[in-house]
Scaffold this active site. Structure first.
Site, mmCIF file in Angstrom:
data_model
loop_
_atom_site.group_PDB
_atom_site.id
_atom_site.type_symbol
_atom_site.label_atom_id
_atom_site.label_comp_id
_atom_site.label_asym_id
_atom_site.label_seq_id
_atom_site.Cartn_x
_atom_site.Cartn_y
_atom_site.Cartn_z
ATOM 1 N N HIS A 68 1.360 -1.461 -0.208
ATOM 2 C CA HIS A 68 -0.073 0.134 -0.264
ATOM 3 C C HIS A 68 0.917 1.250 -0.192
ATOM 4 C CE1 HIS A 68 -2.770 3.095 2.135
ATOM 5 N NE2 HIS A 68 -3.987 2.142 1.907
ATOM 6 N N ASP B 254 3.288 -4.979 8.237
ATOM 7 C CA ASP B 254 1.927 -4.103 8.165
ATOM 8 C C ASP B 254 0.904 -4.366 8.214
ATOM 9 O OD1 ASP B 254 -0.681 -2.826 6.853
ATOM 10 O OD2 ASP B 254 0.439 -1.662 5.008
ATOM 11 N N GLN C 172 -4.290 -5.290 7.013
ATOM 12 C CA GLN C 172 -5.375 -6.111 6.108
ATOM 13 C C GLN C 172 -5.556 -7.377 7.458
ATOM 14 O OE1 GLN C 172 -7.137 -5.356 4.196
ATOM 15 N NE2 GLN C 172 -6.798 -3.514 3.903
ATOM 16 N N CYS D 143 -4.671 2.253 -3.618
ATOM 17 C CA CYS D 143 -3.344 2.768 -3.213
ATOM 18 C C CYS D 143 -2.292 2.268 -3.272
ATOM 19 C CB CYS D 143 -3.681 3.165 -1.792
ATOM 20 S SG CYS D 143 -4.843 4.484 -1.422
ATOM 21 N N LYS E 266 -10.049 -0.924 10.889
ATOM 22 C CA LYS E 266 -10.212 -2.445 9.077
ATOM 23 C C LYS E 266 -10.967 -2.998 10.459
ATOM 24 C CE LYS E 266 -7.446 -0.579 5.603
ATOM 25 N NZ LYS E 266 -7.669 0.355 5.571
#
Lengths: 142, 405
Positions: free
Chosen positions: B122, B199, B202, B363, B225
């Protein structure tokens, strides 16, 4: 035909549609109809980038009037581009600069023009106005 | 087995009409809806507990401070961090990454050094590192992505060098849903004493995360999220690393002593939490974590796997539809394109039919470039989604196709 009367004509056309489906089918039809641009114009110089769809725009100044041609990679965007060109192209720079594009609101397509929509249409209108402004300034200087 | 009917009844935003159709919400990769318990927790805080924390001697301040620090412990347990001081509250994933990039580079990056990211990141896990490289004269190295959307591990191994200072890689791709072999990535990096940031934006909502088992040095994620409010996020960092990093922002809360000659900084985790924190957000995040933990992450994963398999099977039947990211190790995210319809056109009509999907480049422009695409349509399923909703997506896609073809 003046900007106002072309816009009124489009508003009238859209009044015939009862459902969003009919409306979008018509926009798709217009998008498929729009002549578009030759590939030589589909380059960076004419590109108005949006993160959803892209628009290419060219302008020509002839006998005191501005003529636009445009294209998009998305059909719905192209259909709306068609409407914008039908209203604005072939008018004087001053008329283009002054026009507020309220007809898009009347036909229920305003959401396509929100700055966050990123389909390139909002930037295209800015670019159209900018072209008109440049030609307007040039005329005044003559 | 999840009681989906009951679960859905606990998410008020799922029950609404959009353009005269019942909403089908598949934009969970961008943000998830919030359950009643989270909304009520935040409301309860502002109605009963609101006050500024850590500094007041009065009752409300002490109560709010206790709840805020309890939230930290709930998050610590959720990802199995060794200590609650390894949990830093941030605004979200983006701020967490910026914090690490900025603080890490101040001390550990110099000219000629290398930072490794991947082609599937991202923008939030590319741009902060790119800026650091520009400032320091360092180089950004990019691990390639294979045709099925998975990482090219050979390319990764080739890039590891004695100049590599840190590796930043996503747990799960926000575009394709592909799950990266982060344990292996971390092991290989640690073999050369290189720290790794994961990261997890998600990651956390789809799968169990155990930062000690992974042995990652940093793991970052957003509350929104994960069924929690927007504006709250987490930076997990190993204590040893967080101790070594200089502060990111300075101001109140993060200091021990201030004089005009010199300031000494507070201890972990407060060293990285300048200013008044988002207490309501932290409590909402803790409530969300308790909620999904009670449902059971394993059951959530199993249900989402069913949705992924069913969705993949149903969408694959549609003419001229191509799924981007065909690796068999995926979370419940399906990105697809039509060979003959633009994603903006399809997304616009799907919206009119009440279906919320994400269209565009997500993104992740470098990944789009990798696949030669200008964008995709992404359906990201959460545990409150159903097979019936996938059927609705499929029938709506068929309507879209009739309109354009």
């Amino acid at each position: 035909m003046s900007i106002e009367s072309s816009a009124a004509e489009i508003v009238e056309e859209f009044e015939m549609f009862d459902t969003w489906l009919d409306k979008y089918n018509y926009i798709i039809e217009l998008g498929q109809e729009l002549e578009g641009l030759d590939s030589q114009f589909k380059e960076q110089k004419y590109l108005i980038s949006g993160c959803q769809s892209q628009v290419w725009l060219t302008a020509e100044f002839n006998d005191g009037k501005v003529y636009f041609k445009a294209d998009s990679d998305a059909i719905i965007t192209k259909g709306i581009v068609y409407l914008l060109i039908r209203v604005l192209s072939g008018n004087t720079p001053t008329a283009i600069v002054d026009y507020d594009l309220s007809f898009l609101e009347k036909i229920g397509l305003k959401e396509h023009l929100s700055p966050t929509r990123s389909n390139g249409l909002n930037s295209m209108i800015k670019q159209i106005k900018l072209y008109a402004l440049v030609y307007q300034t040039k005329e005044k200087q003559r | 087995m999840l009681d989906i009917k009951k679960i859905r009844s606990e998410f008020p935003a799922l029950h609404q009409m959009v353009h005269d159709s019942p909403l089908v919400y598949f934009d969970n990769g961008a943000t998830t809806q919030k359950p009643d318990v989270v909304i009520e927790r935040v409301q309860h805080y502002y109605e009963n507990e609101n006050s500024n924390i850590h500094r007041g001697v009065h009752y409300l301040s002490q109560e709010a401070t206790s709840r805020h620090e309890e939230a930290r412990v709930i998050i610590q347990k959720f990802i199995n961090a060794a200590d609650s001081k390894e949990i830093i509250f941030t605004k979200g994933t983006t701020e967490s990454i910026n914090l690490v990039a900025s603080s890490f580079s101040k001390k550990f990056i110099s000219e000629g050094d290398e930072i490794i990211v991947t082609e599937m990141e991202h923008h939030a896990n590319i741009v902060p590192w790119q800026q650091v490289c520009e400032e320091k004269g360092a180089h950004l190295k990019v691990v390639a992505v294979l045709e099925d959307g998975s990482l090219d591990m050979e390319s990764y191994k080739m890039l590891l060098s004695d100049r590599t200072k840190i590796i930043a890689v996503t747990h799960i791709s926000n575009v394709t849903g592909v799950i990266n072999p982060i344990k292996e990535i971390i092991e290989l990096a640690h073999g050369q004493n290189i720290p790794v940031l994961i990261d997890g934006a998600q990651g956390v909502s789809h799968t169990k995360v155990d930062v000690q088992e992974l042995d990652c040095d940093f793991y970052v994620f957003s509350g929104h999220k994960l069924f929690a409010p927007m504006g709250i996020g987490v930076l997990y960092g190993k204590e040893s690393w967080l101790e070594k990093l200089p502060p990111y922002q300075t101001g109140g809360e993060m200091i021990k002593n201030v004089s005009f000659e010199r300031t000494t900084f507070n201890e972990l985790p407060f060293k990285f939490e300048a200013g008044t924190p988002n207490v309501g957000g932290a409590l909402g995040l803790a409530a969300a974590i308790e909620y999904i933990t009670a449902i059971g992450i394993e059951d959530i994963e199993a249900h989402e796997k069913e949705l992924l398999d069913y969705g993949t099977q149903q969408l694959s039947k549609i003419e001229n539809l191509r799924i981007i990211g065909t690796s068999d190790n995926k979370a419940s995210v399906i990105s697809f394109i039509f060979e003959d319809i633009h994603h903006y056109d399809a997304g616009t009509i799907l919206d009119q039919l009440g279906i919320a999907v994400r269209t565009g480049n997500h993104c992740a422009q470098p990944l789009m470039k990798r696949f030669g695409l200008s964008g995709t349509i992404r359906a990201a399923f959460a545990f409150y989604n159903t097979k019936e909703e996938i059927d609705k997506l499929v029938s709506s896609i068929n309507r879209v196709r009739k309109m354009f073809i």
